[in-house]
Enzyme design. Structure first.
Site, PDB file in Angstrom:
ATOM      1  N   TRP A 196       1.217   5.639  -1.781  1.00  0.00           N
ATOM      2  CA  TRP A 196       0.901   6.609  -2.831  1.00  0.00           C
ATOM      3  C   TRP A 196       1.955   6.700  -3.917  1.00  0.00           C
ATOM      4  O   TRP A 196       1.688   7.220  -4.997  1.00  0.00           O
ATOM      5  CB  TRP A 196       0.678   7.983  -2.197  1.00  0.00           C
ATOM      6  CG  TRP A 196      -0.751   8.211  -1.859  1.00  0.00           C
ATOM      7  CD1 TRP A 196      -1.523   7.430  -1.034  1.00  0.00           C
ATOM      8  CD2 TRP A 196      -1.582   9.256  -2.347  1.00  0.00           C
ATOM      9  NE1 TRP A 196      -2.789   7.952  -0.985  1.00  0.00           N
ATOM     10  CE2 TRP A 196      -2.850   9.076  -1.773  1.00  0.00           C
ATOM     11  CE3 TRP A 196      -1.373  10.337  -3.193  1.00  0.00           C
ATOM     12  CZ2 TRP A 196      -3.923   9.933  -2.024  1.00  0.00           C
ATOM     13  CZ3 TRP A 196      -2.435  11.204  -3.445  1.00  0.00           C
ATOM     14  CH2 TRP A 196      -3.695  10.992  -2.864  1.00  0.00           C
ATOM     15  N   TYR A 207       0.834  -1.209   0.000  1.00  0.00           N
ATOM     16  CA  TYR A 207       0.000   0.000   0.000  1.00  0.00           C
ATOM     17  C   TYR A 207       0.861   1.249   0.000  1.00  0.00           C
ATOM     18  O   TYR A 207       1.888   1.306   0.672  1.00  0.00           O
ATOM     19  CB  TYR A 207      -0.906   0.012   1.239  1.00  0.00           C
ATOM     20  CG  TYR A 207      -1.832   1.199   1.258  1.00  0.00           C
ATOM     21  CD1 TYR A 207      -3.018   1.163   0.551  1.00  0.00           C
ATOM     22  CD2 TYR A 207      -1.491   2.371   1.933  1.00  0.00           C
ATOM     23  CE1 TYR A 207      -3.864   2.252   0.531  1.00  0.00           C
ATOM     24  CE2 TYR A 207      -2.336   3.474   1.914  1.00  0.00           C
ATOM     25  CZ  TYR A 207      -3.523   3.406   1.213  1.00  0.00           C
ATOM     26  OH  TYR A 207      -4.355   4.494   1.193  1.00  0.00           O
TER      27      TYR A 207
HETATM   28  N1  LIG Z   1      -1.250  18.513   2.165  1.00  0.00           N
HETATM   29  C1  LIG Z   1      -1.684  17.247   2.171  1.00  0.00           C
HETATM   30  N2  LIG Z   1      -2.908  16.968   1.659  1.00  0.00           N
HETATM   31  C2  LIG Z   1      -3.385  15.691   1.729  1.00  0.00           C
HETATM   32  C3  LIG Z   1      -2.609  14.626   2.232  1.00  0.00           C
HETATM   33  C4  LIG Z   1      -1.309  14.952   2.750  1.00  0.00           C
HETATM   34  O1  LIG Z   1      -0.568  14.084   3.234  1.00  0.00           O
HETATM   35  N3  LIG Z   1      -0.903  16.259   2.707  1.00  0.00           N
HETATM   36  N4  LIG Z   1      -3.106  13.336   2.219  1.00  0.00           N
HETATM   37  C5  LIG Z   1      -4.215  13.056   1.292  1.00  0.00           C
HETATM   38  C6  LIG Z   1      -4.882  11.792   1.618  1.00  0.00           C
HETATM   39  S1  LIG Z   1      -4.110  10.331   1.157  1.00  0.00           S
HETATM   40  C7  LIG Z   1      -6.105  11.705   2.178  1.00  0.00           C
HETATM   41  S2  LIG Z   1      -6.847  10.191   2.401  1.00  0.00           S
HETATM   42  C8  LIG Z   1      -6.832  12.909   2.569  1.00  0.00           C
HETATM   43  C9  LIG Z   1      -7.413  12.755   3.978  1.00  0.00           C
HETATM   44  O2  LIG Z   1      -8.394  13.701   4.184  1.00  0.00           O
HETATM   45  P1  LIG Z   1      -9.029  13.847   5.653  1.00  0.00           P
HETATM   46  O3  LIG Z   1      -9.182  12.529   6.250  1.00  0.00           O
HETATM   47  O4  LIG Z   1     -10.220  14.715   5.528  1.00  0.00           O
HETATM   48  O5  LIG Z   1      -7.837  14.672   6.342  1.00  0.00           O
HETATM   49  P2  LIG Z   1      -7.264  14.851   7.809  1.00  0.00           P
HETATM   50  O6  LIG Z   1      -6.316  16.007   7.690  1.00  0.00           O
HETATM   51  O7  LIG Z   1      -6.721  13.582   8.315  1.00  0.00           O
HETATM   52  O8  LIG Z   1      -8.492  15.276   8.684  1.00  0.00           O
HETATM   53  C10 LIG Z   1      -9.201  16.483   8.461  1.00  0.00           C
HETATM   54  C11 LIG Z   1      -9.608  17.084   9.779  1.00  0.00           C
HETATM   55  O9  LIG Z   1     -10.566  16.274  10.448  1.00  0.00           O
HETATM   56  C12 LIG Z   1     -10.596  16.715  11.789  1.00  0.00           C
HETATM   57  N5  LIG Z   1     -11.018  15.628  12.679  1.00  0.00           N
HETATM   58  C13 LIG Z   1     -10.230  14.679  13.234  1.00  0.00           C
HETATM   59  N6  LIG Z   1     -10.971  13.860  14.019  1.00  0.00           N
HETATM   60  C14 LIG Z   1     -12.229  14.305  13.966  1.00  0.00           C
HETATM   61  C15 LIG Z   1     -13.457  13.893  14.568  1.00  0.00           C
HETATM   62  O10 LIG Z   1     -13.532  12.909  15.301  1.00  0.00           O
HETATM   63  N7  LIG Z   1     -14.572  14.611  14.264  1.00  0.00           N
HETATM   64  C16 LIG Z   1     -14.533  15.686  13.443  1.00  0.00           C
HETATM   65  N8  LIG Z   1     -15.677  16.311  13.194  1.00  0.00           N
HETATM   66  N9  LIG Z   1     -13.392  16.118  12.886  1.00  0.00           N
HETATM   67  C17 LIG Z   1     -12.269  15.425  13.129  1.00  0.00           C
HETATM   68  C18 LIG Z   1      -9.190  17.148  12.126  1.00  0.00           C
HETATM   69  O11 LIG Z   1      -9.209  18.393  12.820  1.00  0.00           O
HETATM   70  C19 LIG Z   1      -8.497  17.190  10.779  1.00  0.00           C
HETATM   71  O12 LIG Z   1      -7.713  18.341  10.562  1.00  0.00           O
HETATM   72  O13 LIG Z   1      -5.980  14.051   2.543  1.00  0.00           O
HETATM   73  C20 LIG Z   1      -5.258  14.159   1.320  1.00  0.00           C
HETATM   74  N10 LIG Z   1      -4.650  15.468   1.266  1.00  0.00           N
HETATM   75  N1  LIG Z   2      -1.971   8.399  12.279  1.00  0.00           N
HETATM   76  C1  LIG Z   2      -2.386   8.456  11.014  1.00  0.00           C
HETATM   77  N2  LIG Z   2      -1.802   7.685  10.074  1.00  0.00           N
HETATM   78  C2  LIG Z   2      -2.207   7.748   8.804  1.00  0.00           C
HETATM   79  C3  LIG Z   2      -3.256   8.607   8.414  1.00  0.00           C
HETATM   80  C4  LIG Z   2      -3.872   9.399   9.425  1.00  0.00           C
HETATM   81  O1  LIG Z   2      -4.819  10.152   9.161  1.00  0.00           O
HETATM   82  N3  LIG Z   2      -3.403   9.319  10.696  1.00  0.00           N
HETATM   83  N4  LIG Z   2      -3.644   8.662   7.098  1.00  0.00           N
HETATM   84  C5  LIG Z   2      -3.416   7.473   6.285  1.00  0.00           C
HETATM   85  C6  LIG Z   2      -3.637   7.686   4.875  1.00  0.00           C
HETATM   86  S1  LIG Z   2      -5.170   8.329   4.429  1.00  0.00           S
HETATM   87  C7  LIG Z   2      -2.740   7.323   3.909  1.00  0.00           C
HETATM   88  S2  LIG Z   2      -3.207   7.396   2.247  1.00  0.00           S
HETATM   89  C8  LIG Z   2      -1.404   6.790   4.257  1.00  0.00           C
HETATM   90  C9  LIG Z   2      -0.289   7.256   3.304  1.00  0.00           C
HETATM   91  O2  LIG Z   2       0.800   6.408   3.422  1.00  0.00           O
HETATM   92  P1  LIG Z   2       1.830   6.188   2.228  1.00  0.00           P
HETATM   93  O3  LIG Z   2       1.154   6.317   0.926  1.00  0.00           O
HETATM   94  O4  LIG Z   2       2.563   4.922   2.496  1.00  0.00           O
HETATM   95  O5  LIG Z   2       2.802   7.426   2.442  1.00  0.00           O
HETATM   96  P2  LIG Z   2       3.847   8.082   1.443  1.00  0.00           P
HETATM   97  O6  LIG Z   2       4.759   8.925   2.275  1.00  0.00           O
HETATM   98  O7  LIG Z   2       3.132   8.772   0.334  1.00  0.00           O
HETATM   99  O8  LIG Z   2       4.655   6.842   0.885  1.00  0.00           O
HETATM  100  C10 LIG Z   2       5.007   6.696  -0.438  1.00  0.00           C
HETATM  101  C11 LIG Z   2       6.439   6.186  -0.522  1.00  0.00           C
HETATM  102  O9  LIG Z   2       6.726   5.912  -1.887  1.00  0.00           O
HETATM  103  C12 LIG Z   2       8.038   6.383  -2.201  1.00  0.00           C
HETATM  104  N5  LIG Z   2       8.077   6.612  -3.659  1.00  0.00           N
HETATM  105  C13 LIG Z   2       7.730   7.708  -4.357  1.00  0.00           C
HETATM  106  N6  LIG Z   2       7.871   7.492  -5.672  1.00  0.00           N
HETATM  107  C14 LIG Z   2       8.319   6.229  -5.814  1.00  0.00           C
HETATM  108  C15 LIG Z   2       8.649   5.418  -6.943  1.00  0.00           C
HETATM  109  O10 LIG Z   2       8.543   5.806  -8.086  1.00  0.00           O
HETATM  110  N7  LIG Z   2       9.061   4.145  -6.674  1.00  0.00           N
HETATM  111  C16 LIG Z   2       9.180   3.655  -5.415  1.00  0.00           C
HETATM  112  N8  LIG Z   2       9.582   2.413  -5.254  1.00  0.00           N
HETATM  113  N9  LIG Z   2       8.888   4.418  -4.340  1.00  0.00           N
HETATM  114  C17 LIG Z   2       8.452   5.672  -4.540  1.00  0.00           C
HETATM  115  C18 LIG Z   2       8.212   7.614  -1.349  1.00  0.00           C
HETATM  116  O11 LIG Z   2       9.585   7.881  -1.164  1.00  0.00           O
HETATM  117  C19 LIG Z   2       7.467   7.205  -0.063  1.00  0.00           C
HETATM  118  O12 LIG Z   2       8.346   6.615   0.859  1.00  0.00           O
HETATM  119  O13 LIG Z   2      -1.085   7.174   5.597  1.00  0.00           O
HETATM  120  C20 LIG Z   2      -2.083   6.770   6.527  1.00  0.00           C
HETATM  121  N10 LIG Z   2      -1.607   6.959   7.877  1.00  0.00           N
HETATM  122 MO   LIG Z   3      -5.210   8.562   2.145  1.00  0.00          MO
END
Ligand SMILES: Nc1nc2c(c(=O)[nH]1)N[C@H]1C(S)=C(S)[C@@H](COP(=O)(O)OP(=O)(O)OC[C@H]3O[C@@H](n4cnc5c(=O)[nH]c(N)nc54)[C@H](O)[C@@H]3O)O[C@H]1N2
Ligand SMILES: Nc1nc2c(c(=O)[nH]1)N[C@H]1C(S)=C(S)[C@@H](COP(=O)(O)OP(=O)(O)OC[C@H]3O[C@@H](n4cnc5c(=O)[nH]c(N)nc54)[C@H](O)[C@@H]3O)O[C@H]1N2
Ligand SMILES: [Mo]
Length: 782
Positions: A122, A120
Site C-alpha cells: 500500500w 505488492y
Molecule cells: N483500520 C483499517 N482499515 C482497513 C485496513 C487496515 O489495515 N486497517 N485494511 C484495508 C484493506 S487493504 C482491505 S483489503 C480491507 C479488507 O476488508 P475486509 O476483508 O472486509 O476486512 P477484515 O477485517 O479482514 O474482515 C472483516 C470481518 O470479516 C469477518 N470474517 C472473517 N472470516 C469470515 C468468514 O468466514 N465468514 C464471515 N461471514 N465473516 C468472516 C471477521 O470477523 C472480520 O472482522 O480493509 C481495509 N480497511
Molecule cells: N493474515 C492476513 N494477512 C493479510 C490480510 C488478512 O486479512 N489476513 N490482508 C491482506 C491485505 S487485504 C493487504 S492489502 C495486505 C497489506 O500489506 P502491505 O500493503 O504490504 O502492508 P503495509 O503495512 O501497508 O506495507 C506498506 C509498507 O510501505 C512502507 N511505505 C510507506 N510509504 C512509503 C514510501 O513512500 N516509500 C517506500 N519505499 N515505502 C513506504 C511502509 O513503511 C510499509 O512497510 O496484507 C494482507 N495480509
Molecule cells: Mo487489502
C-alpha cells in the site's frame, strides 16, 4: 508565535493519508501532534500514530548494505532476516553504484524475468510518489521484470467475476456498486457476510476527502434499512445498526448461501422469470442445491450443522429476503480463505434467485464495510496517474504465490485457465510493501527470501522486510515531499505540500530512480526531462486535458488548485443500480460473458477442470474450520482480520497502535469460555501456535466472539528475536496462516483463517526488539 518559554511556534499543516485527511502540528521541524480535519464527519483515531512514527528510531536514516552481502557478494543466504544480522551504512553514491552494477549484472546474465518487481503493498497516498508506480516505471525502463497479478484484498473477486458477469461487470462490482445513499432510499434488507466493519471504512486507497461511509451507514439504518450481520464477531457491525447478528462459524458462508437458495427453490420463491431471462446455469445450480447431483440437499438443516446457525433462522431469513428489496454483500474477508471463489459465486447466485440484480439498491455487491470508498460514488474519468511504461517481459505470478515462486523455480502451476511456470528469480526488489506483514506462513517466506542472490528494499522504516534485504535505501515519507492525492470515487483532489524536511538522508523514490536510470544509461527515458515538481504539473494538466476531451467540467489550472489546497473532482457519479442497463436490455447490453448473461454455471471454468473450483458454486469443505479433522489437533479458529490500531503494519510503533497492545503484545480476543477452559484471564501473555509457527499475544476476553473463534488482527511487526521455537514474540498472526491459494482459478490469499491452540506463556516473555533499529556500523569502521 513563540510560546512563553521562548520555544518555536507550532504550525498547522493539512495532510492526507490512506486513513484520511488530517492536520499535522509542527514545531521546530518536528511533528509534535495531530488534529482531525474539522470538516471530517468521522475521523480515524489512527492519525494519532503519526508523530511517533515520523521520527521513530526505526526510520531508515542512511543507505545500508548487509555486511555479509557486502563482503561475500550476491548469492543465496539463509541468514537474511536473522535478528542479529549486521548492516553497514554507506553514502548514496556507493549505494547507487553498487545497486546499478548489480541490476546490470542480473539483467545481462539472466534477463528481466529474473527480477521480481511485483512489490505488492500500500505504500503511502500520493499520485506521483507512489512507490509501486515509481518502481514499475523504473524496472520497465531498464528492461522489464516479473510482475504480480491481482491483490491480497480480493484476488478471487478480480479473477472470478470477469468469467461470470464479464470483465466490465467485474470492474463495476468493485467500482460502481449502489451508493450508501441509494441503499438508504431503496433497500429494505442488507445482508452482509463479513459484517460492516466501521474501522475498515476508515481506510481507502489514496484516502478520501471525508469519511462519509460510517455516517452514511448510520443514516441508512436510521431510514429503516434492516441490516443482518453474518460474521463470527458481533462488533463487525455497530450494535446500533445491526438488526441481527448471525454468529456464523467462519469458512462456512457458502453452505449458508446455498441453504438460502435451497429455501427459495423449495418454497417456490425463486424468481424463475429472472433466472430464465438473465442467467445461464440455473438448472445446474438448482439440481445441485436440491441434492439431485450428489444426493445431499443443501437444506437449512444441512447448513446448520456446518455453520452453527439454526436452520429455522436461515429459512426465515431467505423468506424475508424474498419479501422486499434485498442487497446481498459478501465482504472481502470471506474470499480470503481456501475456496474463496465459492461464497462470491454463491452470493451472486442467491441474488440472481431473488431476481433483483439491476434494481436500485438491490442485487449483489462485494465490499461494503471493507473499504471507505465502497458505496461512495465513482470517478469514471480516472485520476491523474504517473505512467508506468510498458513491461517488455511477459512473466507473471498470482500475487500470493511469491513464496512458491522463490522456492520452486521452473515448477509449473495452473492459473485462471493457463499453465505457467515459476521464473528463476535472482533479484527481489520491493518498494512500498511489507511482505513480512502481508504474506502467509512467514517462516516459509523467510526461507524463500534466502534463495535470491540479492534483495533490495526501499523503506521509510526498518520493517521485517527491510531486515531481509541486502541493500536498504531510505525513502521519504508522504510528509516529506510535495504530492497530491485522491481515491476511487473521491470527492476532492487534495494537495499534499511537504510538511517537514526528510529524515536523515532519506530521498524521494523519484530522485533515486532518476539517478539509477542515469547510471544505467536510460536517465532521459525515465525522467522525460522532468523534475518531480514538473511531473506534478504535467500529471495534473494531462488529467485536465482528459476531462476536457470527455466533455466534463474542467478543473482550474494547477497553480490555482495548489493554492486552494483542494478542488472537487469533476465527473463523479453516484449510482443506485448495478447492472441496470443489462436488466433494462439484456440483448442490447449483454454482459461480456460467453453467454452474454450471468453465468451460474460457467462452461469456461468447468473446462479448466480444477477440483478446487468447479463450474458452478459448490460447497467444498475447507481444512481451516471448526469441526474439521484438523480442528481435533488445533481446536480454535483464528480470525486474522484488519487491525483497528493502524493501516496494516504501518506506524505500528505509533501511540494509538501501541495503546491497544497488552504487555507490548498484539491483543488476541477470546470468548471467556475458551479462556476459562485454558485457565486464562485478561492480560495474560499467551503462546498461539499450530504446526506452521507460533507467536506471543496478550489476552482480552470478550463475549463479542462466537465461542471457538479467537481474533488476532494483522500488523504487529514480525519479531523473530525470541527463543528457538517461537516464531514471533510480538503477535504477527501470519506465522500461523496457511500459504495456500484460494484455488487454481485465482490463487488468492487465504490469510483470514487458521486453526490454532492457545496456552499460557510460562515465565518472563522475551522483550519485543523489533522497535529497535538493527545493528548498523558506520562505513568508516568497516
Ligand atoms: N483500520 C483499517 N482499515 C482497513 C485496513 C487496515 O489495515 N486497517 N485494511 C484495508 C484493506 S487493504 C482491505 S483489503 C480491507 C479488507 O476488508 P475486509 O476483508 O472486509 O476486512 P477484515 O477485517 O479482514 O474482515 C472483516 C470481518 O470479516 C469477518 N470474517 C472473517 N472470516 C469470515 C468468514 O468466514 N465468514 C464471515 N461471514 N465473516 C468472516 C471477521 O470477523 C472480520 O472482522 O480493509 C481495509 N480497511
Ligand atoms: N493474515 C492476513 N494477512 C493479510 C490480510 C488478512 O486479512 N489476513 N490482508 C491482506 C491485505 S487485504 C493487504 S492489502 C495486505 C497489506 O500489506 P502491505 O500493503 O504490504 O502492508 P503495509 O503495512 O501497508 O506495507 C506498506 C509498507 O510501505 C512502507 N511505505 C510507506 N510509504 C512509503 C514510501 O513512500 N516509500 C517506500 N519505499 N515505502 C513506504 C511502509 O513503511 C510499509 O512497510 O496484507 C494482507 N495480509
Ligand atoms: Mo487489502
Amino acid at each position: 508565535m513563540a510560546d512563553g518559554e521562548g520555544r518555536a511556534p507550532v504550525t498547522v499543516h493539512p495532510t492526507h493519508a490512506h486513513w484520511g485527511s488530517y492536520q499535522v502540528l509542527v514545531r521546530d521541524g518536528t511533528v509534535v501532534g495531530v488534529r482531525p480535519d474539522p470538516a471530517d464527519p468521522a475521523p480515524s483515531p489512527v492519525i494519532r500514530n503519526t508523530p511517533v512514527a515520523q521520527h521513530h528510531a526505526t526510520r531508515v536514516a542512511r543507505p545500508a548494505v548487509r555486511r555479509r552481502w557486502l563482503e561475500s557478494g550476491p548469492g543465496p543466504d539463509d541468514r537474511r532476516g536473522h535478528p542479529d544480522d549486521e548492516y553497514v551504512a554507506v553514502d548514496w553514491e556507493t549505494a547507487l553504484d553498487l545497486l546499478a552494477a548489480e541490476l546490470d549484472r542480473v539483467r545481462r546474465e539472466h534477463g528481466g524475468t529474473a527480477v521480481y518487481g511485483g512489490s505488492y503493498g500500500w505504500a503511502s497516498a500520493g499520485r506521483l510518489h507512489h512507490s509501486q508506480g515509481q518502481l514499475h516505471r523504473f524496472l520497465n525502463t531498464i528492461g522489464g521484470y516479473t510482475r504480480s497479478r491481482a491483490t491480497y484484498s480480493h484476488a478471487a473477486v478480480e479473477v472470478l467475476f470477469p468469467h461470470v458477469v464479464g470483465p466490465r461487470g467485474g470492474y463495476e462490482l468493485l467500482r460502481r456498486p449502489p451508493t450508501w445513499r441509494a441503499i438508504a432510499e431503496h433497500t429494505d434488507l442488507l445482508v452482509s457476510f463479513g459484517g460492516l466493519r466501521v474501522s475498515n471504512m476508515w481506510t481507502a486507497s489514496g484516502g478520501r476527502a471525508a469519511h462519509t461511509a460510517e455516517p452514511d451507514l448510520r443514516a441508512a439504518a436510521g431510514r429503516g434499512v434492516r441490516m443482518v450481520s453474518v460474521s463470527p464477531l458481533r462488533d463487525d457491525t455497530p450494535a446500533d445498526v445491526a438488526a441481527e447478528w448471525l454468529p456464523i462459524s467462519p469458512g462456512t458462508d457458502t453452505a449458508v448461501l446455498l441453504a438460502l437458495i435451497h429455501t427459495l427453490f423449495a418454497d417456490g420463491l425463486a424468481d424463475t422469470g429472472f433466472l430464465a431471462r438473465y442467467t445461464v446455469g440455473a438448472d445446474e445450480l438448482r439440481d445441485y442445491v436440491m441434492g439431485d447431483v450428489d444426493g445431499v440437499p443443501k437444506s437449512p438443516e444441512w447448513a446448520a450443522e456446518l455453520s452453527g446457525l439454526p436452520a429455522d433462522g436461515l429459512r426465515d431469513l431467505a423468506r424475508r429476503m424474498a419479501a422486499g428489496r434485498t442487497l446481498v454483500n459478501v465482504g472481502w474477508s470471506v474470499q480470503r480463505a481456501r475456496y474463496g471463489e465459492q461464497p462470491l459465486w454463491a452470493g451472486l447466485a442467491l441474488a440472481a434467485c431473488l431476481g433483483q440484480i439491476g434494481l436500485p439498491g438491490g442485487g449483489f455487491a462485494t465490499g461494503y464495510g471493507s473499504m471507505g470508498s465502497y458505496g461512495g460514488g465513482a470517478t469514471p474519468e480516472g485520476l491523474p496517474t504517473f505512467p508506468q511504461g510498458r513491461n517488455p517481459v511477459d512473466s507473471v505470478i498470482p500475487v500470493a504465490r511469491v513464496t512458491d515462486m522463490l522456492l520452486n523455480p521452473g515448477a509449473p502451476f495452473d492459473f485462471d485457465g493457463r499453465r505457467l511456470r515459476y521464473p528463476d528469480i535472482r533479484l527481489v526488489y520491493w518498494s512500498g510493501g511489507n511482505p513480512f506483514h502481508h504474506h502467509q506462513d512467514l517462516n516459509r517466506l523467510s526461507r524463500a527470501f534466502g534463495r535470491p542472490e540479492t534483495v533490495v528494499v526501499h523503506e521509510t522504516h526498518w520493517t521485517a522486510t527491510a531486515r531481509h534485504a541486502d541493500i536498504v535505501l531510505p525513502s521519504t515519507t508522504a510528509l516529506e515531499r510535495d504530492d497530491f492525492t485522491a481515491g476511487q470515487g473521491d470527492l476532492r483532489l487534495r494537495a499534499m505540500p511537504r510538511v517537514v524536511a526528510p529524515h536523515g538522508e532519506a530521498r524521494d523514490e523519484y530522485d533515486v530512480f532518476s539517478e539509477l536510470a542515469a547510471r544505467m544509461g536510460v536517465g532521459a527515458e525515465f525522467t522525460e526531462g522532468r523534475t518531480s515538481a514538473e511531473w506534478l504539473v504535467h500529471l495534473y494538466e494531462e488529467w485536465r486535458g482528459r476531462l476536457r476531451a470527455a466533455g466534463t467540467e474542467v478543473p482550474p489550472p494547477f497553480e490555482e488548485f495548489w493554492a486552494a489546497g483542494s478542488i472537487p473532482i469533476p465527473g463523479r457519479v453516484e449510482d443506485s443500480a448495478l447492472f441496470g442497463d443489462f436488466r433494462a436490455d439484456p440483448d442490447g447490453c449483454p454482459l461480456g460473458t460467453p453467454s452474454g448473461r450471468i453465468e451460474l454455471y460457467s462452461a469456461t471454468i468447468a473446462g479448466f477442470g480444477y477440483p478446487d473450483c468447479p463450474g458452478r458454486p459448490t460447497w467444498l469443505d475447507p481444512e481451516e474450520r471448526l469441526g474439521s479433522p484438523r480442528s481435533r489437533t488445533w481446536p480454535l479458529l483464528l480470525v486474522a482480520n484488519q487491525p483497528t490500531g493502524r493501516l496494516h503494519s504501518q506506524q505500528d510503533m505509533g501511540e494509538h497502535s501501541r495503546s491497544e497492545k497488552i504487555a507490548d503484545r498484539a491483543p488476541i480476543r477470546m470468548h471467556p469460555a475458551d479462556a476459562a477452559a485454558r485457565g486464562l484471564a485478561d492480560g495474560d501473555v499467551v503462546r498461539v501456535a499450530n504446526d506452521r509457527g507460533s507467536c506471543l499475544a496478550g489476552v482480552r476476553t470478550s463475549t463479542d466472539l462466537r465461542p471457538g473463534v479467537v481474533q488476532l488482527a494483522t500488523g504487529a511487526w514480525f519479531d523473530p528475536s525470541g527463543a528457538p521455537g517461537l516464531s514471533c514474540v510480538h503477535g504477527n498472526p501470519n506465522v500461523l496462516t496457511p500459504d495456500a491459494g484460494t484455488s487454481a482459478l485465482s490463487h488468492g490469499s487465504t490469510g483470514q483463517l487458521a486453526l490454532v491452540e492457545v496456552e499460557r506463556f510460562e515465565g518472563t516473555p522475551p522483550p519485543v526488539r523489533v522497535f529497535d533499529p538493527p545493528r548498523i556500523t558506520p562505513a568508516a569502521e568497516r
